[in-house]
Write a protein that holds these residues in place. Structure first.
Motif, mmCIF file in Angstrom:
data_model
loop_
_atom_site.group_PDB
_atom_site.id
_atom_site.type_symbol
_atom_site.label_atom_id
_atom_site.label_comp_id
_atom_site.label_asym_id
_atom_site.label_seq_id
_atom_site.Cartn_x
_atom_site.Cartn_y
_atom_site.Cartn_z
ATOM 1 N N UNK A 84 0.834 -1.203 0.000
ATOM 2 C CA UNK A 84 0.000 0.000 0.000
ATOM 3 C C UNK A 84 0.866 1.249 0.000
ATOM 4 N N UNK A 85 1.893 1.263 0.857
ATOM 5 C CA UNK A 85 2.801 2.407 0.904
ATOM 6 C C UNK A 85 3.474 2.598 -0.449
ATOM 7 N N UNK A 86 3.873 1.495 -1.075
ATOM 8 C CA UNK A 86 4.504 1.579 -2.388
ATOM 9 C C UNK A 86 3.545 2.175 -3.417
ATOM 10 N N UNK A 87 2.282 1.724 -3.399
ATOM 11 C CA UNK A 87 1.292 2.232 -4.358
ATOM 12 C C UNK A 87 0.988 3.707 -4.110
ATOM 13 N N UNK A 88 0.882 4.098 -2.853
ATOM 14 C CA UNK A 88 0.608 5.501 -2.526
ATOM 15 C C UNK A 88 1.791 6.383 -2.909
ATOM 16 N N UNK A 89 3.002 5.844 -2.783
ATOM 17 C CA UNK A 89 4.183 6.588 -3.202
ATOM 18 C C UNK A 89 4.167 6.813 -4.719
ATOM 19 N N UNK A 90 3.728 5.800 -5.459
ATOM 20 C CA UNK A 90 3.601 5.944 -6.912
ATOM 21 C C UNK A 90 2.627 7.069 -7.258
ATOM 22 N N UNK A 91 1.490 7.102 -6.561
ATOM 23 C CA UNK A 91 0.504 8.145 -6.819
ATOM 24 C C UNK A 91 1.053 9.518 -6.470
ATOM 25 N N UNK A 92 1.726 9.607 -5.335
ATOM 26 C CA UNK A 92 2.301 10.878 -4.906
ATOM 27 C C UNK A 92 3.348 11.353 -5.907
ATOM 28 N N UNK A 93 4.194 10.440 -6.385
ATOM 29 C CA UNK A 93 5.202 10.792 -7.380
ATOM 30 C C UNK A 93 4.542 11.308 -8.660
ATOM 31 N N UNK A 94 3.442 10.672 -9.077
ATOM 32 C CA UNK A 94 2.737 11.120 -10.280
ATOM 33 C C UNK A 94 2.169 12.518 -10.086
ATOM 34 N N UNK A 95 1.651 12.791 -8.893
ATOM 35 C CA UNK A 95 1.132 14.131 -8.626
ATOM 36 C C UNK A 95 2.253 15.167 -8.631
ATOM 37 N N UNK A 96 3.388 14.814 -8.026
ATOM 38 C CA UNK A 96 4.524 15.743 -7.994
ATOM 39 C C UNK A 96 5.010 16.050 -9.410
ATOM 40 N N UNK A 97 5.058 15.036 -10.266
ATOM 41 C CA UNK A 97 5.466 15.265 -11.651
ATOM 42 C C UNK A 97 4.466 16.166 -12.362
ATOM 43 N N UNK A 98 3.191 15.951 -12.103
ATOM 44 C CA UNK A 98 2.149 16.774 -12.715
ATOM 45 C C UNK A 98 2.235 18.223 -12.251
ATOM 46 N N UNK A 99 2.567 18.425 -10.980
ATOM 47 C CA UNK A 99 2.637 19.768 -10.399
ATOM 48 C C UNK A 99 4.021 20.405 -10.539
ATOM 49 N N UNK A 100 4.974 19.650 -11.099
ATOM 50 C CA UNK A 100 6.368 20.117 -11.189
ATOM 51 C C UNK A 100 6.862 20.511 -9.793
ATOM 52 N N UNK A 101 6.679 19.587 -8.855
ATOM 53 C CA UNK A 101 6.951 19.868 -7.453
ATOM 54 C C UNK A 101 7.851 18.792 -6.861
ATOM 55 N N UNK A 102 8.261 18.998 -5.629
ATOM 56 C CA UNK A 102 8.987 18.003 -4.836
ATOM 57 C C UNK A 102 8.137 17.682 -3.628
ATOM 58 N N UNK A 103 8.429 16.569 -2.943
ATOM 59 C CA UNK A 103 7.563 16.202 -1.839
ATOM 60 C C UNK A 103 8.206 15.323 -0.791
ATOM 61 N N UNK A 104 7.468 15.168 0.315
ATOM 62 C CA UNK A 104 7.906 14.364 1.457
ATOM 63 C C UNK A 104 6.690 13.653 2.030
ATOM 64 N N UNK A 105 6.868 12.393 2.414
ATOM 65 C CA UNK A 105 5.783 11.621 3.002
ATOM 66 C C UNK A 105 5.997 11.445 4.497
#
Length: 307
Positions: free
Chosen positions: A130-151
């Motif tokens: 689940x954590x791996x899948x949520x990380x994939x989603x978060x990474x996709x959002x960051x790429x879409x927003x041209x952003x960086x992030x932290x979980x």
């Protein structure tokens, strides 16, 4: 920059009539929020807490308001067995939480696992995937927003924490390229009494996603304390708002990913059932099926509930 806060509701207990308090689903999820909105979202969340718990308005120190937690399991209890006033207050609270998430550009993401009766459930493996899948989603959002992030994940125990992020760490630092370029570090762990927005993640997961999933996918399990018709109003009232709060994206082959994803091991129903009422699942044959519950007996006390 964006922050992502993750919590869980449910556990690895086997779903069985002999254990009427065993959670029929496990939900791992939370929300993302732009860094620029973190402080404002935090203050709005504290205001919601003070409105829901009026005694906090008399608190002398800010730390008292921050450390006082409104637990999702308590909100569910108020919906399930509370009087009209408590149920109304619980629905008002949840509506306010979704409002402030929307106002501060938050996005909800989750993995929902529906258990199958009598089958062992690998909690460690499911949580890690689940954590791996949520990380994939978060990474996709960051790429879409041209952003960086932290979980930031809600801390459990060291033995449970470590295995859940190894999959992310190894993919990020493997030879051949960083699989999570937008995420600046492997997920870290926090405590809800010091990370206020983890409390908000708990309420989203435990008082909304968990009971909605129980009612949507396991309402026929009348012997289970978590499968209560009192939760029907959550889906009809908040389902569409939750749907709109998702971040969804298409993968390289054009398949929709992300958002709130359900793995239904009982009847293979789609994730869309989280957001709209639909036909109930066909009831599978369950050995030693207990009769439906009627009125709660005098002196009824809730069994221990998941967070």
């Amino acid at each position: 920059m964006h922050l992502c806060y993750i919590d869980e509701a449910g556990n690895g207990q086997t779903l069985d009539p002999a254990r009427p308090d065993a959670p029929p689903v496990l939900v791992v999820g939370g929300f993302t929020v732009p860094r620029s909105q973190v402080k404002a979202l935090t203050w709005d969340f504290l205001k919601v807490k003070k409105h829901y718990r009026p005694q906090l308005q008399r608190a002398t120190f800010l730390s008292e308001v921050i450390q006082h937690e409104v637990k999702g399991s308590d909100v569910r209890k108020n919906i399930r067995v509370g009087n009209h006033s408590w149920r109304r207050a619980a629905f008002d609270l949840l509506g306010s939480l979704l409002d402030i998430l929307r106002q501060h550009d938050a996005r909800v993401l989750a993995r929902v696992w529906v258990k199958e009766e009598g089958c062992a459930f690998d909690e460690t493996g499911v949580y890690s995937s689940s954590v791996s899948a949520l990380t994939e989603t978060f990474q996709a959002q960051l790429a879409h927003e041209h952003s960086r992030g932290m979980m930031v994940l809600d801390s459990r125990t060291k033995s449970k924490n470590a295995p859940n992020v190894h999959c992310v760490t190894t993919r990020k630092y493997r030879t051949g390229g960083d699989g999570y370029r937008g995420i600046i570090e492997s997920p870290v762990f926090g405590h809800s009494d010091t990370h206020t927005l983890l409390q908000l993640a708990d309420l989203v997961v435990s008082s909304l996603l968990f009971p909605i999933a129980c009612h949507a996918y396991t309402s026929d399990l009348t012997w289970n304390v978590h499968c209560d018709d009192a939760y029907a109003g959550l889906r009809s009232t908040f389902g569409d708002q939750l749907r709109k709060l998702q971040f969804r994206y298409r993968d390289p082959v054009g398949k929709w990913r992300g958002g709130i994803v359900v793995s239904d091991r009982r009847s293979a129903q789609s994730s869309s059932l989280m957001f709209r009422l639909g036909k109930p699942a066909a009831r599978p044959l369950v050995p030693q099926q207990l009769p439906p519950r009627t009125d709660l007996p005098t002196g009824y006390q809730d069994p221990a509930e998941p967070r």
